[in-house]
Design an enzyme around this catalytic site. Structure first.
Site, short mmCIF file in Angstrom:
data_model
loop_
_atom_site.label_atom_id
_atom_site.label_comp_id
_atom_site.label_asym_id
_atom_site.label_seq_id
_atom_site.Cartn_x
_atom_site.Cartn_y
_atom_site.Cartn_z
CE LYS A 176 40.72 58.32 35.11
NZ LYS A 176 41.63 58.95 36.13
N GLY A 228 46.87 49.70 38.13
CA GLY A 228 46.58 50.45 39.35
C GLY A 228 46.44 49.51 40.53
CB SER A 229 45.01 50.09 43.86
OG SER A 229 43.71 50.49 43.49
CB THR A 230 44.80 44.70 44.32
OG1 THR A 230 46.09 44.34 43.79
CG2 THR A 230 43.95 43.46 44.45
CB VAL A 232 40.87 50.62 41.38
CG1 VAL A 232 40.21 51.09 40.09
CG2 VAL A 232 40.77 51.73 42.43
N GLY A 233 41.13 47.40 40.72
CA GLY A 233 41.06 46.27 39.77
C GLY A 233 39.84 45.41 40.02
CD GLU A 250 50.54 45.44 33.16
OE1 GLU A 250 51.34 46.25 33.65
OE2 GLU A 250 50.54 45.11 31.97
CB CYS A 284 53.09 47.82 40.70
SG CYS A 284 53.67 47.82 39.02
CD GLU A 385 51.19 48.23 45.57
OE1 GLU A 385 49.97 48.31 45.34
OE2 GLU A 385 52.04 48.02 44.68
P1 ADP Z 1 46.60 54.68 42.89
O1 ADP Z 1 46.28 54.20 44.27
O2 ADP Z 1 47.95 54.36 42.42
O3 ADP Z 1 46.14 56.08 42.61
P2 ADP Z 1 44.25 53.66 41.74
O4 ADP Z 1 44.01 52.24 41.46
O5 ADP Z 1 43.48 54.32 42.82
O6 ADP Z 1 45.80 53.76 41.95
O7 ADP Z 1 44.05 54.55 40.45
C1 ADP Z 1 44.56 54.18 39.18
C2 ADP Z 1 43.67 54.80 38.13
O8 ADP Z 1 42.35 54.30 38.26
C3 ADP Z 1 43.56 56.31 38.18
O9 ADP Z 1 43.52 56.80 36.85
C4 ADP Z 1 42.23 56.53 38.88
O10 ADP Z 1 41.60 57.75 38.56
C5 ADP Z 1 41.42 55.37 38.33
N1 ADP Z 1 40.31 54.92 39.17
C6 ADP Z 1 40.12 55.10 40.51
N2 ADP Z 1 38.98 54.51 40.90
C7 ADP Z 1 38.42 53.95 39.81
C8 ADP Z 1 37.24 53.17 39.56
N3 ADP Z 1 36.40 52.86 40.53
N4 ADP Z 1 37.00 52.74 38.30
C9 ADP Z 1 37.86 53.02 37.31
N5 ADP Z 1 38.98 53.75 37.47
C10 ADP Z 1 39.27 54.21 38.70
#
Ligand code: ADP
Length: 489
Positions: A176, A228-230, A232-233, A250, A284, A385
């Site tokens: 995804k 991705g972002s901390t 969402v991590g 990461e 990042c 960030e």
């Molecule tokens: P950025 O701020 O760089 O967009 P995100 O961490 O928001 O980074 O998004 C990175 C990925 O995680 C994207 O593919 C986004 O659709 C997905 N994403 C966003 N929210 C969630 C979530 N709650 N659970 C899983 N994946 C998510």
């Protein structure tokens, strides 16, 4: 102009969503939609996960002889190289990054796949000293279906990172990728099929955070690899709790780029411009905090400013463009907001980026680099960030102060040090709390070298032979071929 149609890949077939829903991908250079993309919901995620398990259990890939897996992975790499120009063009339309940079990403991704094609033959186990009559060994087994979720800054490179490691040890994947940049992901999955990776091994579901959340929480996906972002991590860790999933993360960074007075200052200047602004600061590991020794600060910062002003922001399709637009309107607003936050906190604006109009691209999300000086280490622009071309410059008196400022964030992804003093170089590497330390070489990566974020920047290793461990689980087998006789009950 008609939009490019982009579908999911499930069971080896291009597939529309069960609901028929779609969304649009916007070209950041024009602000206009250019692709119509299938929008996946939990039903689509279920189908992709089941497809992954069917392929896994059938053994078409998971039990394919390792030399055949390696050969097909090499074919993936070759096809990527052959189509690099086409893929780079798609990548530029989706991300806004300059075409030359996009092509570099595509060729880099091909070499990642090539590196990982050496792995299938090297998934080694261990034998252990055993009691007489016993033989004990361990082996690494694939998880089955690995879920890969990634952001928009390096879409093709990241789809390869999310696939090559898991596949090299026999898993299937459900990918995804980011909603802003879905196009090359479907192209990549088609290349895998063409290269002979069997249907169902590489599945793609497009969509946004909700789609990602459905994949992250799916009870039949035992391993998630997320970039991705901390924030969402954290939510991925939470949603992994019920199924006790293994998660590989990461995450974000606020990397220091530290210039000592003894550095080769020409190199430090060029490298600092690169790590501050390359990919419009949307990496990042961007060196978003420039720490300069007080003794050289005034002259270095002045030269840096003059050089930064020459960076060409423009149409990403033009060969002399160094920075394309930011990824989206949302990101443009976010970056502008941080410029406001920096000003309100009292930092000095040495050079203020403003939304930039590029002839013929009035609706694009272009933004010039911004440099703040006199930044206090506790200000938000030095702590958070930004993911844009906004640099926070600070100065330090001595090595201790440099270390203190460098380690003063919640992150620990990367750090760059510029020095010609060997003792200082090793000491800084010892003391900086970051998963990657670059001494005189920011952003240098080799695929055979693992990486891991410290603190809130990540969990688990990627790349290199360490990724074998990341994408497999351990099994041990104790064999009694003439040892103790059971005598109980
Ligand atoms: P950025 O701020 O760089 O967009 P995100 O961490 O928001 O980074 O998004 C990175 C990925 O995680 C994207 O593919 C986004 O659709 C997905 N994403 C966003 N929210 C969630 C979530 N709650 N659970 C899983 N994946 C998510």
């Amino acid at each position: 102009m008609s939009l490019k149609q982009v579908l999911h890949i499930i069971d080896g077939k291009e597939t529309a969503s069960v609901s028929g829903r779609t969304f649009e991908s916007i070209n950041p250079a024009t602000g206009q939609p250019w692709a119509s993309v299938a929008y996946g919901e939990s039903e689509d995620v279920n189908r992709a996960v089941e497809s992954g398990w069917r392929a896994f259990e059938s053994g078409t890939w998971s039990r394919m002889p390792a030399t055949d897996q390696a050969q097909r992975m090499r074919t993936v790499s070759r096809l990527i190289r052959e189509r690099a120009d086409y893929l780079a063009e798609l990548e530029t339309k989706d991300t806004g990054k300059p075409l030359t940079a996009a092509k570099g990403d595509i060729l880099g991704a091909a070499s990642v796949f090539e590196y990982f094609s050496q792995i299938p033959d090297h998934v080694l186990g261990t034998t252990y000293p055993s009691d007489p009559g016993y033989f004990t060994y361990s082996r690494r087994e694939p998880y089955g279906v690995v879920g890969g979720i990634a952001p928009w800054n390096f879409p093709f490179m990241l789809v390869v990172w999310k696939t090559a490691g898991p596949l090299a040890v026999g898993n299937s994947v459900v990918l995804k990728m980011a909603e802003q940049t879905p196009v090359t992901t479907t192209e990549f999955a088609k290349i895998c099929l063409e290269a002979g990776i069997p249907p169902g091994v590489v599945n793609v579901v497009h969509g946004d955070g909700e789609t990602g959340a459905a994949l992250a929480a799916h009870p039949r996906v035992p391993k998630i690899t997320f970039t991705g972002s901390t924030e969402v991590g954290r939510s991925i860790i939470r949603s992994s709790a019920d199924a006790i999933k293994s998660v590989h993360l990461e995450l974000g960074g606020k990397s220091p780029n530290i210039i000592f007075a003894d550095a080769n200052l020409d190199q430090a200047m060029a490298g600092s411009l690169f790590t501050s602004f390359f990919n419009s600061g949307q990496i990042c590991t961007t060196g978003s905090r420039l720490l300069v020794a007080e003794a050289i600060a005034e002259e270095f910062i002045e030269k840096f400013h003059q050089r930064a002003k020459k960076i060409v922001v423009g149409d990403p399709m033009q060969s002399n463009t160094q920075l394309g637009p930011l990824i989206s309107q949302v990101q443009l607003q976010r970056v502008q907001n941080y410029v406001k936050v920096g000003k309100e906190a009292g930092a000095r604006v040495l050079w203020e980026g403003t939304p930039t109009k590029i002839p013929g691209h009035d609706q694009g999300y272009f933004f010039q680099p911004t440099i703040f000086t006199q930044v206090h280490p506790d200000m938000r622009i030095a702590q958070e960030e930004i993911f844009g071309p906004v640099l926070s410059v600070m100065t330090f008196k001595d090595d201790e102060e440099a270390i203190r400022i460098a380690n003063n964030t919640i992150y620990g992804l990367a750090a760059t040090v510029w020095t010609t003093n060997l003792s200082r170089a090793f000491t800084m590497a010892d003391r900086l709390d970051a998963g990657i330390v670059w001494t005189n070489c920011p952003h240098y990566l080799k695929w055979n070298v693992p990486l891991e974020g410290h603190r809130t920047s990540g969990l688990g290793e990627d790349l290199g032979l360490e990724s074998i461990k990341t994408f497999t689980k351990l099994k041990v087998n104790y064999i009694n071929y003439g040892g103790h006789q059971m005598n109980w009950g």
